[in-house]
Write an enzyme that holds these catalytic residues in place. Structure first.
Site, PDB file in Angstrom:
ATOM      1  N   GLY A 145       1.623   5.233  -4.068  1.00 26.87           N
ATOM      2  CA  GLY A 145       1.444   6.443  -4.890  1.00 26.87           C
ATOM      3  C   GLY A 145       0.325   6.241  -5.904  1.00 26.87           C
ATOM      4  N   LYS A 146      -0.636   5.372  -5.545  1.00 26.42           N
ATOM      5  CA  LYS A 146      -1.763   5.100  -6.471  1.00 26.42           C
ATOM      6  C   LYS A 146      -2.522   6.382  -6.786  1.00 26.42           C
ATOM      7  CE  LYS A 146      -3.231   2.053  -3.525  1.00 26.42           C
ATOM      8  NZ  LYS A 146      -2.075   1.951  -2.612  1.00 26.42           N
ATOM      9  N   LEU A 195      11.309   7.782  -6.812  1.00 29.16           N
ATOM     10  CA  LEU A 195      12.723   7.563  -7.134  1.00 29.16           C
ATOM     11  C   LEU A 195      13.561   8.707  -6.560  1.00 29.16           C
ATOM     12  CD1 LEU A 195      14.620   5.647  -8.679  1.00 29.16           C
ATOM     13  CD2 LEU A 195      14.326   7.079 -10.698  1.00 29.16           C
ATOM     14  N   VAL A 224       9.013  11.385  -9.947  1.00 27.71           N
ATOM     15  CA  VAL A 224      10.174  11.962  -9.258  1.00 27.71           C
ATOM     16  C   VAL A 224       9.760  13.086  -8.303  1.00 27.71           C
ATOM     17  CG1 VAL A 224      11.875  11.299 -11.006  1.00 27.71           C
ATOM     18  CG2 VAL A 224      10.588  13.443 -11.294  1.00 27.71           C
ATOM     19  N   THR A 272      -5.428  -6.893   4.734  1.00 26.78           N
ATOM     20  CA  THR A 272      -6.728  -6.274   4.877  1.00 26.78           C
ATOM     21  C   THR A 272      -7.787  -7.333   4.558  1.00 26.78           C
ATOM     22  OG1 THR A 272      -8.045  -4.316   4.365  1.00 26.78           O
ATOM     23  CG2 THR A 272      -6.861  -5.330   2.513  1.00 26.78           C
ATOM     24  N   ARG A 325       0.416   7.276  11.349  1.00 23.98           N
ATOM     25  CA  ARG A 325       1.444   6.401  11.922  1.00 23.98           C
ATOM     26  C   ARG A 325       2.726   6.456  11.085  1.00 23.98           C
ATOM     27  NH1 ARG A 325      -1.502   0.669  12.053  1.00 23.98           N
ATOM     28  NH2 ARG A 325      -2.373   1.500  10.123  1.00 23.98           N
ATOM     29  N   SER A 384      -1.289   8.351   5.689  1.00 26.71           N
ATOM     30  CA  SER A 384      -2.171   9.459   5.321  1.00 26.71           C
ATOM     31  C   SER A 384      -3.519   9.360   6.030  1.00 26.71           C
ATOM     32  CB  SER A 384      -2.357   9.535   3.797  1.00 26.71           C
ATOM     33  OG  SER A 384      -2.239   8.302   3.185  1.00 26.71           O
ATOM     34  N   ALA A 429      -8.050   3.312   3.041  1.00 26.92           N
ATOM     35  CA  ALA A 429      -7.192   3.883   2.017  1.00 26.92           C
ATOM     36  C   ALA A 429      -7.032   5.376   2.256  1.00 26.92           C
ATOM     37  CB  ALA A 429      -7.808   3.653   0.636  1.00 26.92           C
ATOM     38  N   GLY A 430      -5.888   5.878   1.870  1.00 27.55           N
ATOM     39  CA  GLY A 430      -5.654   7.326   1.854  1.00 27.55           C
ATOM     40  C   GLY A 430      -4.820   7.600   0.633  1.00 27.55           C
ATOM     41  N   HIS A 431      -5.433   8.180  -0.386  1.00 29.87           N
ATOM     42  CA  HIS A 431      -4.735   8.408  -1.654  1.00 29.87           C
ATOM     43  C   HIS A 431      -4.481   9.907  -1.795  1.00 29.87           C
ATOM     44  CE1 HIS A 431      -6.364   4.354  -3.393  1.00 29.87           C
ATOM     45  NE2 HIS A 431      -5.690   4.222  -2.276  1.00 29.87           N
ATOM     46  N   GLY A 465       0.816  -1.221   0.000  1.00 38.54           N
ATOM     47  CA  GLY A 465       0.000   0.000   0.000  1.00 38.54           C
ATOM     48  C   GLY A 465       0.845   1.264   0.000  1.00 38.54           C
ATOM     49  N   ASP A 466       0.166   2.404  -0.221  1.00 37.87           N
ATOM     50  CA  ASP A 466       0.811   3.725  -0.203  1.00 37.87           C
ATOM     51  C   ASP A 466       1.914   3.863  -1.240  1.00 37.87           C
ATOM     52  OD1 ASP A 466      -0.851   4.371   1.931  1.00 37.87           O
ATOM     53  OD2 ASP A 466       0.600   3.631   3.407  1.00 37.87           O
ATOM     54  N   GLN A 497      -5.077  -0.288  -1.157  1.00 34.57           N
ATOM     55  CA  GLN A 497      -4.103  -1.134  -0.463  1.00 34.57           C
ATOM     56  C   GLN A 497      -3.055  -1.636  -1.472  1.00 34.57           C
ATOM     57  OE1 GLN A 497      -7.750  -1.753   0.409  1.00 34.57           O
ATOM     58  NE2 GLN A 497      -7.183   0.002   1.629  1.00 34.57           N
TER      59      GLN A 497
HETATM   60  P1  GDP Z   1      -1.484   5.698  -2.167  1.00 35.26           P
HETATM   61  O1  GDP Z   1      -2.232   5.254  -0.975  1.00 35.26           O
HETATM   62  O2  GDP Z   1      -0.895   4.572  -2.949  1.00 35.26           O
HETATM   63  O3  GDP Z   1      -2.267   6.645  -3.030  1.00 35.26           O
HETATM   64  O4  GDP Z   1      -0.229   6.535  -1.617  1.00 35.26           O
HETATM   65  P2  GDP Z   1      -0.276   7.639  -0.443  1.00 35.26           P
HETATM   66  O5  GDP Z   1      -0.912   8.863  -0.972  1.00 35.26           O
HETATM   67  O6  GDP Z   1      -0.816   7.056   0.814  1.00 35.26           O
HETATM   68  O7  GDP Z   1       1.265   7.858  -0.174  1.00 35.26           O
HETATM   69  C1  GDP Z   1       2.144   8.259  -1.183  1.00 35.26           C
HETATM   70  C2  GDP Z   1       2.817   9.575  -0.751  1.00 35.26           C
HETATM   71  O8  GDP Z   1       3.922   9.841  -1.603  1.00 35.26           O
HETATM   72  C3  GDP Z   1       1.923  10.780  -0.870  1.00 35.26           C
HETATM   73  O9  GDP Z   1       2.249  11.694   0.141  1.00 35.26           O
HETATM   74  C4  GDP Z   1       2.263  11.337  -2.257  1.00 35.26           C
HETATM   75  O10 GDP Z   1       1.998  12.727  -2.347  1.00 35.26           O
HETATM   76  C5  GDP Z   1       3.738  11.059  -2.303  1.00 35.26           C
HETATM   77  N1  GDP Z   1       4.311  10.809  -3.623  1.00 35.26           N
HETATM   78  C6  GDP Z   1       3.769  10.148  -4.681  1.00 35.26           C
HETATM   79  N2  GDP Z   1       4.670  10.027  -5.683  1.00 35.26           N
HETATM   80  C7  GDP Z   1       5.805  10.618  -5.244  1.00 35.26           C
HETATM   81  C8  GDP Z   1       7.100  10.777  -5.805  1.00 35.26           C
HETATM   82  O11 GDP Z   1       7.414  10.340  -6.897  1.00 35.26           O
HETATM   83  N3  GDP Z   1       8.026  11.416  -5.033  1.00 35.26           N
HETATM   84  C9  GDP Z   1       7.748  11.892  -3.793  1.00 35.26           C
HETATM   85  N4  GDP Z   1       8.721  12.498  -3.119  1.00 35.26           N
HETATM   86  N5  GDP Z   1       6.524  11.758  -3.235  1.00 35.26           N
HETATM   87  C10 GDP Z   1       5.578  11.115  -3.952  1.00 35.26           C
HETATM   88  P1  IMO Z   2      -3.833   2.663   0.524  1.00 41.61           P
HETATM   89  O1  IMO Z   2      -4.972   2.425  -0.421  1.00 41.61           O
HETATM   90  C1  IMO Z   2      -1.247   1.013   3.638  1.00 41.61           C
HETATM   91  C2  IMO Z   2      -3.044  -1.953   6.326  1.00 41.61           C
HETATM   92  C3  IMO Z   2      -3.165  -1.565   7.776  1.00 41.61           C
HETATM   93  C4  IMO Z   2      -3.009  -2.919   8.427  1.00 41.61           C
HETATM   94  C5  IMO Z   2      -3.767  -3.844   7.456  1.00 41.61           C
HETATM   95  C6  IMO Z   2      -5.204  -4.130   7.840  1.00 41.61           C
HETATM   96  O2  IMO Z   2      -3.733   4.061   1.014  1.00 41.61           O
HETATM   97  O3  IMO Z   2      -2.562   2.122  -0.012  1.00 41.61           O
HETATM   98  P2  IMO Z   2      -7.417  -2.635   7.763  1.00 41.61           P
HETATM   99  O4  IMO Z   2      -7.740  -1.319   8.378  1.00 41.61           O
HETATM  100  O5  IMO Z   2      -7.505  -2.637   6.271  1.00 41.61           O
HETATM  101  O6  IMO Z   2      -8.190  -3.782   8.371  1.00 41.61           O
HETATM  102  O7  IMO Z   2      -5.873  -2.903   8.150  1.00 41.61           O
HETATM  103  O8  IMO Z   2      -3.745  -3.180   6.207  1.00 41.61           O
HETATM  104  N1  IMO Z   2      -3.646  -1.006   5.351  1.00 41.61           N
HETATM  105  C7  IMO Z   2      -2.954  -0.153   4.586  1.00 41.61           C
HETATM  106  N2  IMO Z   2      -1.638   0.112   4.559  1.00 41.61           N
HETATM  107  N3  IMO Z   2      -2.078   1.607   2.763  1.00 41.61           N
HETATM  108  C8  IMO Z   2      -3.397   1.329   2.773  1.00 41.61           C
HETATM  109  O9  IMO Z   2      -4.252   1.822   1.847  1.00 41.61           O
HETATM  110  C9  IMO Z   2      -3.891   0.434   3.735  1.00 41.61           C
HETATM  111  N4  IMO Z   2      -5.129  -0.036   4.017  1.00 41.61           N
HETATM  112  C10 IMO Z   2      -4.952  -0.930   5.004  1.00 41.61           C
HETATM  113  O10 IMO Z   2      -2.142  -0.672   8.168  1.00 41.61           O
HETATM  114  O11 IMO Z   2      -1.664  -3.322   8.414  1.00 41.61           O
HETATM  115 MG    MG Z   3      -2.293   5.530   1.084  1.00 41.69          MG
END
Ligand code: GDP
Ligand code: IMO
Ligand code: MG
Length: 429
Positions: free
Chosen positions: A15-16, A332, A412, A239, A303, A299, A39-41, A12-13, A224
């Protein structure tokens, strides 16, 4: 135009949000197919930052239709809060966002149960969840006692469904030291939310199908990541829903024959939030540096994210279970300034060395690393591969060769402009 699935290739996280927002320039429909407000995008435009939890990441483009698919679990209060925030920003979400009437509702007792389990300290109960009620809501769905978004149309019937669900949860709540809530206030709190959400209910499966048949670009946005997937992840530290590309079809309500391409998102390193194995984790100054430079804090929950080196066997695993055609490599830029970069290329296990991910032995398997040269140049100005320093280009090539998947896009920086496109998956289909 095509139907393209975008999924996380790690925990997860990855950069979706950024990548889906970027690709939405050429898609007119974006469908979230699984998960909920766990999720937090993150979407960054200029200096403005927005974190969406339930709303698809296409929402910033004013002409995009956004669909919340039936594979999702939706907390109605969170959704209305998100809609209000988007309206405050002048994005008029309610004119172009539709909610499947077959998605399941997260109700207050799901959130209570998630929190009580996490706080119980009991072995097997503590996963490090986001405490947003995800697990209990999907449990109700699988137990066939869930309450669906479509039930918001008839609150008298919904009241009966909540009563049945609470009868099943009552012993569990008591065992965890919680109280069994009264049904009436739950339904009353839903009344104003239902008034807001019922007009948005739709057969989103049909809408997605029509968009695809009409030749319009459709993005299917995963939440995720592969290693958090209920079937393919590091069970039980996963999850409760599908995070892999196969789930996009069931969660959005379209057939597999409609999908043209699958893109996996991977960071240039790895992060994980919550408990569970993470063999390439760095509990040292380099790990702390990745966390600080990469701003690796959840996000949703804030944490600190665990950080570590890129794991090629895990990426190959993600390539296989998702059938990845292309990779989007993010962050990168965060590796800039490291004297060298390490990549896990294989694992040593009691039964020998393997280049596969030993998914059920990750606690004991030892990663085997290859060391690559680092680079010191800032990358955020680069707009093509040629503009990257040689060592960064070599890193991208190493990752492509090691994963067997071509890199379609390199990110980047968090902004839209900080993106290098090598192949556009929406033009490929
Ligand atoms: P998601 O859940 O997959 O959408 O990812 P998150 O938004 O939770 O976390 C990705 C974090 O990285 C966010 O704070 C984005 O703004 C940041 N991000 C995404 N792409 C890049 C990148 O290429 N470089 C940097 N420095 N930050 C990025
Ligand atoms: P995005 O879409 C990162 C993790 C939680 C925990 C496990 C189960 O932003 O990438 P849950 O609340 O789903 O029952 O928790 O999954 N988790 C994530 N980690 N990004 C996420 O979403 C997540 N959604 C759940 O931290 O380990
Ligand atoms: Mg996220």
């Amino acid at each position: 135009m095509s139907a393209v699935v975008v999924v996380g290739a790690q925990w997860g996280d990855e950069g979706k949000g950024k990548v889906v927002d970027y690709f939405t320039e050429r898609a007119d429909t974006v469908v979230r197919f699984a998960g909920g407000p766990n999720a937090g995008h993150t979407l960054v435009v200029g200096d403005d930052k927005l974190i969406v939890r339930l709303v698809p990441s296409g929402i910033l483009r004013r002409t995009t239709t956004c669909l919340l698919g039936q594979g999702m679990v939706v907390d109605p209060a969170v959704l209305v809060g998100e809609l209000d925030e988007l309206t405050r920003r002048g994005l008029d979400p309610e004119s172009r966002l539709w909610l499947s009437d077959r998605a399941h509702l997260i109700l207050p007792y799901h959130v209570t149960l998630d929190g009580l389990r996490e706080g119980s300290g009991r072995a097997g109960a503590v996963i490090g969840t986001t405490k947003r009620g995800i697990g209990p809501a999907y449990e109700d769905k699988a137990a066939r006692r869930g309450v669906r978004t479509g039930d918001l149309r008839d609150l008298a019937r919904l009241e009966q469904l909540v009563e049945q669900a609470l009868a099943a949860w009552a012993p569990v709540l008591r065992d965890l030291g919680g109280a069994v809530p009264a049904v009436g206030p739950i339904v009353e709190a839903l009344r104003p939310l239902a008034a807001r959400l019922v007009p948005l209910l739709a057969d989103t499966s049909r809408m997605a199908d029509e968009a695809i048949r009409g030749g319009r670009g459709v993005l299917l946005e995963g939440a995720q990541g592969t290693l958090l997937d209920l079937d393919h992840g590091t069970y039980p530290f996963v999850t409760s829903s599908t995070a892999v590309a196969g789930g996009a079809c069931a969660g959005a309500g379209i057939g597999p024959t409609r999908i043209d391409a699958v893109v996996g998102i991977t960071k240039a390193y790895v992060t994980r939030v919550g408990g569970g194995p993470f063999p390439t984790e760095l509990n040292d100054a380099t790990g702390a540096r990745l966390r600080e430079v990469g701003a690796e804090f959840g996000s949703v929950t804030g944490r600190p994210r665990r950080t570590g080196w890129l794991d090629l066997p895990a990426l190959r695993y993600a390539a296989r279970v998702n059938g990845l055609d292309g990779l989007a490599l993010t962050k990168l830029d965060v590796l800039t300034g490291l004297p060298h970069v390490e990549v896990c290329v294989a694992y040593d296990t009691p039964s020998g060395r393997t280049d596969q991910l030993p998914i059920d032995e990750l606690d004991t398997a030892r990663p085997v690393y290859e060391r690559l040269e680092g680079w010191s140049e800032t990358l955020s100005e680069a707009r093509s591969l040629d503009e990257l320093p040689a060592a960064a280009r070599a890193y991208v090539r190493f990752l492509e060769e090691g994963s067997g998947v071509p890199v379609d896009l390199v990110s980047v920086g968090a902004r839209r402009t900080e993106t290098l496109v090598i192949r556009d998956p929406l033009k490929r289909g």
